[in-house]
Design an enzyme around this catalytic site. Structure first.
Site, short mmCIF file in Angstrom:
data_model
loop_
_atom_site.label_atom_id
_atom_site.label_comp_id
_atom_site.label_asym_id
_atom_site.label_seq_id
_atom_site.Cartn_x
_atom_site.Cartn_y
_atom_site.Cartn_z
N ASP A 59 0.75 -1.22 0.16
CA ASP A 59 -0.11 0.01 -0.04
C ASP A 59 0.91 1.27 -0.08
OD1 ASP A 59 -2.21 1.53 0.20
OD2 ASP A 59 -2.36 1.21 2.50
N LYS A 61 0.50 3.85 -2.15
CA LYS A 61 -0.41 4.94 -2.55
C LYS A 61 0.48 5.84 -3.41
CE LYS A 61 -3.16 4.96 1.72
NZ LYS A 61 -2.12 4.21 2.48
N ARG A 215 -5.59 -1.16 13.83
CA ARG A 215 -5.39 -1.08 15.15
C ARG A 215 -6.47 -1.94 16.08
NH1 ARG A 215 -4.90 5.10 14.20
NH2 ARG A 215 -6.03 4.37 12.46
O1 LIG Z 1 -8.37 5.26 2.61
C1 LIG Z 1 -7.39 4.68 3.11
C2 LIG Z 1 -6.39 3.95 2.57
C3 LIG Z 1 -5.59 3.09 3.15
N1 LIG Z 1 -5.63 2.95 4.72
C4 LIG Z 1 -4.82 2.32 5.43
O2 LIG Z 1 -5.65 1.20 5.93
C5 LIG Z 1 -5.00 0.82 7.27
C6 LIG Z 1 -6.18 1.00 8.35
O3 LIG Z 1 -5.52 0.88 9.44
P1 LIG Z 1 -6.57 0.92 10.87
O4 LIG Z 1 -5.67 0.91 11.97
O5 LIG Z 1 -7.59 -0.12 10.79
O6 LIG Z 1 -7.25 2.44 10.94
C7 LIG Z 1 -3.72 1.68 7.39
O7 LIG Z 1 -2.64 1.06 7.26
C8 LIG Z 1 -4.05 3.05 6.34
O8 LIG Z 1 -2.87 3.62 6.00
C9 LIG Z 1 -6.89 3.73 5.13
O9 LIG Z 1 -6.87 3.64 6.61
N2 LIG Z 1 -7.79 4.41 4.69
#
Ligand SMILES: O=c1ccn([C@@H]2O[C@H](COP(=O)(O)O)[C@@H](O)[C@H]2O)c(=O)[nH]1
Length: 236
Positions: A59, A61, A215
């Site tokens: 990821d 981006k 998380r």
């Molecule tokens: O729009 C987006 C794109 C990527 N992410 C990524 O997903 C995880 C979410 O992690 P949590 O801890 O469940 O919040 C994180 O790695 C982001 O970089 C996103 O949240 N939203």
């Protein structure tokens, strides 16, 4: 439902912490490597995950001009990962160049091309922020849909969207267009910086192909218990 549909991000600062998390959660089959870990350790973690036959969502981006994203996508496609991300707001020329580049990069490396998926609108952005900070004059669901359709027209394999938009995108995009949802929160978890969340079962019911859940699992006192609870709630 299969546990492969749950992707867990390795949002940790270094290789040792990443390995410790992977070892702590042997049930997880699909890991996400994002900006923090890749910037700190480079591709080493990808080799470690591949040696354990894990699936990988890289990821990174990407967000740049067509020539630059194409170069980055060619390089990333050589790692043999399963999913790779780019921002839709790079524009159509960059998206098309990126879609072509992943095929070229993978072919050159003799590996399977990753599915290239586009970020529609980060799940940390609220409708208010879209209107007042980013000055986008569209309703948020309409903007997310337009971005997904742009990605589809440009030859991408899917989109990243919040669970709140997934039902609408599922209804409007091709059946095989992948919809990947971060911003997923069980009722018992903190929302943190996520602004447009739903629960794991709501996201699956709405049509998500994959859930990214970080998380609530990785920051839990006992990550394995949090994982088990989510799997149980999803009746996997
Ligand atoms: O729009 C987006 C794109 C990527 N992410 C990524 O997903 C995880 C979410 O992690 P949590 O801890 O469940 O919040 C994180 O790695 C982001 O970089 C996103 O949240 N939203």
């Amino acid at each position: 439902m299969n546990v492969d549909k749950i992707i867990v991000p390795l949002d940790v600062p270094d290789l040792d912490s990443a390995i410790a998390l992977v070892d702590e959660l042997p049930q997880v089959t699909f890991w996400k490597v994002g900006l923090e870990l890749f910037t700190s350790t480079g591709p080493k973690i990808l080799d470690i995950l591949k040696s354990q036959e894990k699936r990988i969502f890289l990821d990174l981006k990407f967000h740049d001009i067509p020539n630059t994203v194409a170069g980055a996508c060619r390089a990333a496609a050589s790692y043999g990962v399963d999913l790779l991300t780019i921002h839709t707001t790079c524009g159509k020329d960059a998206l098309k160049a990126a879609a072509e580049a992943v095929q070229i990069g993978a072919e050159k490396a003799g590996t399977k091309p990753p599915k290239l998926i586009a970020i529609t609108l980060l799940t940390s952005i609220s409708a208010r922020q879209l209107a007042f900070d980013l000055k986008i004059p569209l309703e948020l669901p309409e903007f997310a849909l337009e971005m997904a359709l742009l990605a589809q027209e440009s030859g991408l394999n899917g989109a990243v969207c919040s669970p709140q938009e997934v039902q609408q995108l599922r209804a409007s995009c091709e059946k095989d267009f992948l919809l990947v949802c971060p911003g997923v929160r069980p009722t018992w978890a903190e929302k943190g910086d996520q602004k447009r969340s739903l629960t794991p079962s709501q996201a699956i019911t709405a049509g998500a192909d994959y859930l990214v859940i970080g998380r609530p699992i990785t920051a839990a006192a006992v990550p394995e218990l949090a994982w088990n609870q989510i799997v149980e709630e999803l009746k996997i």
